[in-house]
Design an enzyme around this catalytic site. Structure first.
Site, mmCIF file in Angstrom:
data_model
loop_
_atom_site.group_PDB
_atom_site.id
_atom_site.type_symbol
_atom_site.label_atom_id
_atom_site.label_comp_id
_atom_site.label_asym_id
_atom_site.label_seq_id
_atom_site.Cartn_x
_atom_site.Cartn_y
_atom_site.Cartn_z
ATOM 1 N N SER A 104 0.810 -1.218 0.000
ATOM 2 C CA SER A 104 0.000 0.000 0.000
ATOM 3 C C SER A 104 0.842 1.267 0.000
ATOM 4 C CB SER A 104 -0.916 0.015 1.230
ATOM 5 O OG SER A 104 -0.169 0.162 2.414
ATOM 6 N N THR A 138 -1.890 2.990 3.633
ATOM 7 C CA THR A 138 -1.153 4.249 3.589
ATOM 8 C C THR A 138 -0.332 4.198 4.856
ATOM 9 O OG1 THR A 138 -2.931 5.480 2.501
ATOM 10 C CG2 THR A 138 -1.437 6.770 3.847
ATOM 11 N N THR A 175 1.791 6.868 0.342
ATOM 12 C CA THR A 175 0.849 5.834 -0.108
ATOM 13 C C THR A 175 1.034 5.529 -1.583
ATOM 14 O OG1 THR A 175 -1.498 5.212 -0.078
ATOM 15 C CG2 THR A 175 -1.001 7.433 -0.805
ATOM 16 N N ARG A 195 -5.403 9.487 -10.280
ATOM 17 C CA ARG A 195 -6.213 9.732 -9.080
ATOM 18 C C ARG A 195 -5.315 10.097 -7.895
ATOM 19 N NH1 ARG A 195 -6.143 7.323 -3.742
ATOM 20 N NH2 ARG A 195 -8.208 7.621 -2.815
ATOM 21 N N GLY A 242 -5.484 10.774 -3.702
ATOM 22 C CA GLY A 242 -6.298 10.673 -2.497
ATOM 23 C C GLY A 242 -5.964 11.800 -1.544
ATOM 24 N N ASP A 243 -6.177 11.551 -0.274
ATOM 25 C CA ASP A 243 -5.935 12.582 0.740
ATOM 26 C C ASP A 243 -4.465 12.691 1.141
ATOM 27 O OD1 ASP A 243 -6.082 9.982 1.835
ATOM 28 O OD2 ASP A 243 -6.486 10.786 3.830
ATOM 29 N N THR A 266 -5.545 7.529 7.251
ATOM 30 C CA THR A 266 -5.468 6.435 6.296
ATOM 31 C C THR A 266 -6.902 6.061 5.923
ATOM 32 O OG1 THR A 266 -5.425 4.842 8.106
ATOM 33 C CG2 THR A 266 -3.304 5.473 7.192
ATOM 34 N N GLY A 267 -7.045 5.391 4.814
ATOM 35 C CA GLY A 267 -8.379 4.952 4.421
ATOM 36 C C GLY A 267 -8.847 5.633 3.152
ATOM 37 N N GLY A 290 -9.455 8.117 0.947
ATOM 38 C CA GLY A 290 -9.012 9.502 0.890
ATOM 39 C C GLY A 290 -10.051 10.468 0.383
HETATM 40 N N1 GLY Z 1 -5.672 7.387 2.080
HETATM 41 C C1 GLY Z 1 -4.994 7.023 0.931
HETATM 42 C C2 GLY Z 1 -5.721 7.218 -0.312
HETATM 43 O O1 GLY Z 1 -6.942 7.371 -0.307
HETATM 44 O O2 GLY Z 1 -5.087 7.218 -1.347
#
Ligand code: GLY
Length: 305
Positions: free
Chosen positions: A45, A166, A184, A194, A196-197, A217-218, A220
């Site tokens: 990840s 992440t 991540t 793409r 994420g957060d 994490t999770g 995003g």
């Molecule tokens: N939290 C990592 C992502 O959504 O890419």
């Protein structure tokens, strides 16, 4: 002195603490911790051996923030560089910018002397193949009909056991400075480009010495929509304890209509070094180590359903 990390940060937390013990800064510690996770071939990840995007290309995101100066650096969708956290730090320290993505980030990494490396491993490619085949998506992926199948696919890809991950590190050094680092490879089989957060300051990461630091994490997309890391720090600024601040930032996610019911987790540290971690999934854990400890300790996160 303190280092707090998501559970997969266990491979880097001792070294991060060693850096602090030897007089390194909180920034040095979070970078060190993230780099070790980025190099861990068993972690699919983050970094090397991360699960690739829909087209089989590993794209990495990372960010770093200095709670003393509020300086920040971030990179997104970076290919062929093992340590996006270090590129993010260079962006923070050497450019008049905060955020570089894609080819620009790769160009900067080359100019800064980072070595290129093939990040795709057979194990990660096999996981991608199985994920796509699991829903019969392979043929659609090849034809780039991803968007037509995104809902079905995303249900699969938000399974935290298979598709998300992440690494978060927060450190507090001997001078009481806070720093946070996040790295991540993003959603398994994500649409190319793409983000994420993790590379978005305020969404996946925030630090301010005066109040605290937080990292996510999770899924995003949810943290971006609610500025989750910044919210947690803002709640601490408003006087909430670290437990209350993190819980409220997690509860804010309930406002979101999210058809994918994504997993979300959060770690928080306040200005005094108190820490807490949260998840909307049972069984999620985090890891921490103080300078008084010989070994890191793993603890369950507070469940916020
Ligand atoms: N939290 C990592 C992502 O959504 O890419």
């Amino acid at each position: 002195m303190l280092v707090v990390a998501s559970a997969n940060g266990r491979v880097g937390i001792r070294e991060a603490m060693r850096v602090l013990r030897e007089g390194g800064s909180a920034l040095d510690a979070v970078e060190t911790g993230c780099r070790l996770v980025e190099s861990n071939p068993d972690d699919h990840s983050v970094g090397y051996s991360g699960i690739p995007n829909l087209l089989g290309v590993v794209e990495l995101d990372a960010s770093i923030m200095d709670g003393k100066t509020l300086a920040a650096g971030a990179v997104g969708a970076v290919k062929n560089f093992e340590h996006p956290i270090s590129i993010a730090r260079k962006v923070m320290e050497e450019l008049p910018h905060v955020f570089l993505v894609g080819e620009g980030a790769e160009r900067f990494a080359r100019e800064a002397g980072f070595e290129e490396k093939d990040l795709l491993t057979p194990e990660a490619e096999e996981i991608r193949r199985r994920l796509l085949e699991g829903k019969g998506l392979g043929i659609y992926a090849e034809r780039l009909k991803y968007l037509e199948r995104i809902r079905e696919f995303a249900n699969l890809a938000t399974d935290p056991e298979r598709a998300l991950g992440t690494v978060n590190f927060i450190a507090r050094d001997r001078e009481g400075n806070l720093a946070v680092g996040v790295s991540t490879s993003g959603w398994a089989c994500k649409y190319p480009g793409r983000l994420g957060d993790s590379p978005v300051i305020g969404a996946g990461n925030y630090a301010d010495n005066r109040y605290g630091a937080a990292a996510c994490t999770g899924r995003g997309e949810m943290a971006i929509r609610k500025c989750t890391a910044y919210s947690a720090v803002m709640y601490m600024r408003m006087g909430a304890s670290v437990e209350e601040a993190g819980r409220r930032a997690m509860e804010d996610l309930k406002d979101l209509v999210d058809p994918y019911a994504g997993a979300m987790s959060l770690i928080c540290v306040d200005a005094q070094g108190n820490h807490a971690a949260f998840s909307n999934r049972e069984g999620s854990r985090y890891v921490f180590m103080t300078d008084e400890m010989d070994e890191p300790e793993e603890r369950p996160r507070i469940l916020v359903t």
